[in-house]
Motif scaffolding. Structure first.
Motif, PDB file in Angstrom:
ATOM      1  N   VAL A 171       0.817  -1.009   0.080  1.00 13.98           N
ATOM      2  CA  VAL A 171      -0.144  -0.037   0.018  1.00 13.98           C
ATOM      3  C   VAL A 171       0.823   1.141   0.044  1.00 13.98           C
ATOM      4  CG1 VAL A 171      -2.032  -1.160   1.201  1.00 13.98           C
ATOM      5  CG2 VAL A 171      -0.265   0.017   2.672  1.00 13.98           C
ATOM      6  N   SER A 172       0.221   2.489  -0.019  1.00 11.72           N
ATOM      7  CA  SER A 172       1.046   3.542  -0.101  1.00 11.72           C
ATOM      8  C   SER A 172       1.862   3.677   1.209  1.00 11.72           C
ATOM      9  CB  SER A 172       0.015   4.854  -0.020  1.00 11.72           C
ATOM     10  OG  SER A 172       0.544   5.993  -0.050  1.00 11.72           O
ATOM     11  N   ARG A 173       2.843   4.379   1.190  1.00 11.95           N
ATOM     12  CA  ARG A 173       3.621   4.962   2.411  1.00 11.95           C
ATOM     13  C   ARG A 173       2.978   5.948   3.296  1.00 11.95           C
ATOM     14  NH1 ARG A 173       6.738   9.425   1.738  1.00 11.95           N
ATOM     15  NH2 ARG A 173       6.529  10.709  -0.198  1.00 11.95           N
ATOM     16  N   ASP A 200      -4.365   4.123  -0.889  1.00 14.02           N
ATOM     17  CA  ASP A 200      -3.702   5.394  -1.088  1.00 14.02           C
ATOM     18  C   ASP A 200      -4.492   6.428  -0.351  1.00 14.02           C
ATOM     19  OD1 ASP A 200      -2.217   7.635  -1.379  1.00 14.02           O
ATOM     20  OD2 ASP A 200      -1.920   7.212  -3.573  1.00 14.02           O
ATOM     21  N   PRO A 201      -4.255   6.878   0.856  1.00 10.45           N
ATOM     22  CA  PRO A 201      -5.145   7.938   1.472  1.00 10.45           C
ATOM     23  C   PRO A 201      -5.082   9.289   0.679  1.00 10.45           C
ATOM     24  CG  PRO A 201      -3.022   7.627   2.752  1.00 10.45           C
ATOM     25  CD  PRO A 201      -3.171   6.587   1.800  1.00 10.45           C
ATOM     26  N   VAL A 202      -3.885   9.638  -0.378  1.00 12.77           N
ATOM     27  CA  VAL A 202      -3.837  10.693  -0.979  1.00 12.77           C
ATOM     28  C   VAL A 202      -3.695  10.495  -2.409  1.00 12.77           C
ATOM     29  CG1 VAL A 202      -3.249  12.401   0.979  1.00 12.77           C
ATOM     30  CG2 VAL A 202      -1.527  10.991  -0.263  1.00 12.77           C
ATOM     31  N   VAL A 260     -10.786   7.072  -2.600  1.00 11.09           N
ATOM     32  CA  VAL A 260      -9.865   6.356  -1.847  1.00 11.09           C
ATOM     33  C   VAL A 260     -10.330   5.073  -1.672  1.00 11.09           C
ATOM     34  CG1 VAL A 260      -8.979   6.051   0.593  1.00 11.09           C
ATOM     35  CG2 VAL A 260      -8.969   8.453  -0.527  1.00 11.09           C
ATOM     36  N   THR A 261      -9.576   4.009  -1.958  1.00 10.42           N
ATOM     37  CA  THR A 261      -9.867   2.554  -1.978  1.00 10.42           C
ATOM     38  C   THR A 261      -9.426   2.084  -0.754  1.00 10.42           C
ATOM     39  OG1 THR A 261      -9.426   2.304  -4.266  1.00 10.42           O
ATOM     40  CG2 THR A 261      -9.600   0.225  -3.058  1.00 10.42           C
ATOM     41  N   PRO A 318     -19.571  -3.548   8.925  1.00 14.05           N
ATOM     42  CA  PRO A 318     -20.215  -3.135   7.691  1.00 14.05           C
ATOM     43  C   PRO A 318     -18.881  -3.285   6.531  1.00 14.05           C
ATOM     44  CG  PRO A 318     -19.468  -1.032   8.805  1.00 14.05           C
ATOM     45  CD  PRO A 318     -19.243  -2.318   9.917  1.00 14.05           C
ATOM     46  N   ARG A 319     -19.444  -2.941   5.436  1.00 16.89           N
ATOM     47  CA  ARG A 319     -18.341  -2.927   4.120  1.00 16.89           C
ATOM     48  C   ARG A 319     -17.399  -1.914   4.635  1.00 16.89           C
ATOM     49  NH1 ARG A 319     -19.767  -5.201  -0.589  1.00 16.89           N
ATOM     50  NH2 ARG A 319     -18.405  -3.343  -1.669  1.00 16.89           N
ATOM     51  N   PRO A 320     -16.205  -2.289   4.250  1.00 13.09           N
ATOM     52  CA  PRO A 320     -15.159  -1.110   4.718  1.00 13.09           C
ATOM     53  C   PRO A 320     -15.233   0.113   3.681  1.00 13.09           C
ATOM     54  CG  PRO A 320     -14.022  -2.824   3.369  1.00 13.09           C
ATOM     55  CD  PRO A 320     -15.572  -3.340   3.599  1.00 13.09           C
TER      56      PRO A 320
END
Length: 264
Positions: free
Chosen positions: A178-180, A201-203, A217-218, A262-264
């Motif tokens: 995943v993203s850093r 990736d939050p950004v 954002v996935t 719930p679903r994420p």
């Protein structure tokens, strides 16, 4: 007479062309010294200084000294000599030192395929006591009568006893694809089992959103099991609600940690 003279000249020429010589004997080679030079491919290499890896550190009978076990290049004359300490500095209650060896063959592929243990003594001006010792940029910490290499993840601080500690969560996320910038959000943890969500990736549009970029954002949910010194090991990943995905892989995962999710 003219015909006789011509005949004699032709006979002389034939005899000259047919003059016997020394025929080569089958199997004969070039005279000694005319072939390609033989010798060691390492001939001409020069001595240089290289790092000697430290494999153990122990106390000595002198409170100012430690005995270091080092891995020396081996298997041929010229692989290693003169293991020693260089760059000794005392700073911020720590000792910094480099451990090196000289080698003539370190750069020759296959010349020194193995290592042999050697010893180097590190001596400080005053008692070393419980100070941290940094050898070849790797810190070692005293633990009773011995020294241990500090953990590559937690450094010289003790590992958190609580497996649900944020430090363990952070280490786990860093090991994921995943993203850093991603951070794990625990949804349930009992020390043996962990479930958390992690954004891929939050950004996605960058730290400063690019014009026209839609910041979608996935987020994925991860189910993990405590794996001892290795920390948390992933069992399954899911974008579904509840325990269905993890129970298909590991039925022992506690329902109380995931049944109502719930679903994420």
């Amino acid at each position: 007479m003219r015909r006789l003279a011509i005949a004699l000249l032709c006979l002389a020429a034939l005899l000259s062309c047919a003059a016997p010589g020394q025929a080569p004997t089958p199997g004969d080679g070039p005279p000694s010294g005319d072939g390609p030079p033989s010798g060691d491919s390492t001939e001409g290499t020069t001595w240089g200084t290289f790092q000697a890896d430290v494999t153990a550190v122990r106390l000595s009978d002198d409170p100012r000294s430690l005995v270091l076990t080092v891995a020396l290049l081996a298997d041929a004359e010229g692989c290693s000599r003169n293991p020693r300490i260089t760059y000794f500095v005392e700073e911020n209650n720590r000792i910094y030192a480099n451990v090196v060896q000289d080698s003539r063959l370190s750069g020759v592929v296959g010349a020194c395929p193995t290592h042999t243990p050697g010893e180097v003594r590190l001596t400080a001006p005053g008692p070393i006591a419980g100070r941290l010792v940094v050898l070849n940029q790797e810190p070692w910490k005293r633990d009773g009568a011995e020294y241990h290499r500090c953990d590559p993840t937690f450094g010289c601080d003790p590992m958190p006893a609580d497996h649900c500690d944020p430090a363990w969560i952070s280490v786990t996320v860093r090991g994921m694809d995943v993203s850093r910038h991603s951070v794990g959000s625990p949804e349930g943890c009992d020390g043996t089992w962990l479930v958390m969500t992690v954004p891929f990736d939050p950004v996605p549009c960058g730290a400063e959103a690019r014009p026209g970029c839609e910041p979608t954002v996935t987020v994925r949910r991860y189910f993990l099991r405590w794996a001892g010194e290795r920390g948390w090991a992933t069992i399954a990943g899911s974008t579904e609600a509840g325990c269905g995905r993890v129970h298909a892989v590991e039925p022992a995962f506690p329902r109380k940690l995931c049944a109502d999710l719930p679903r994420p």
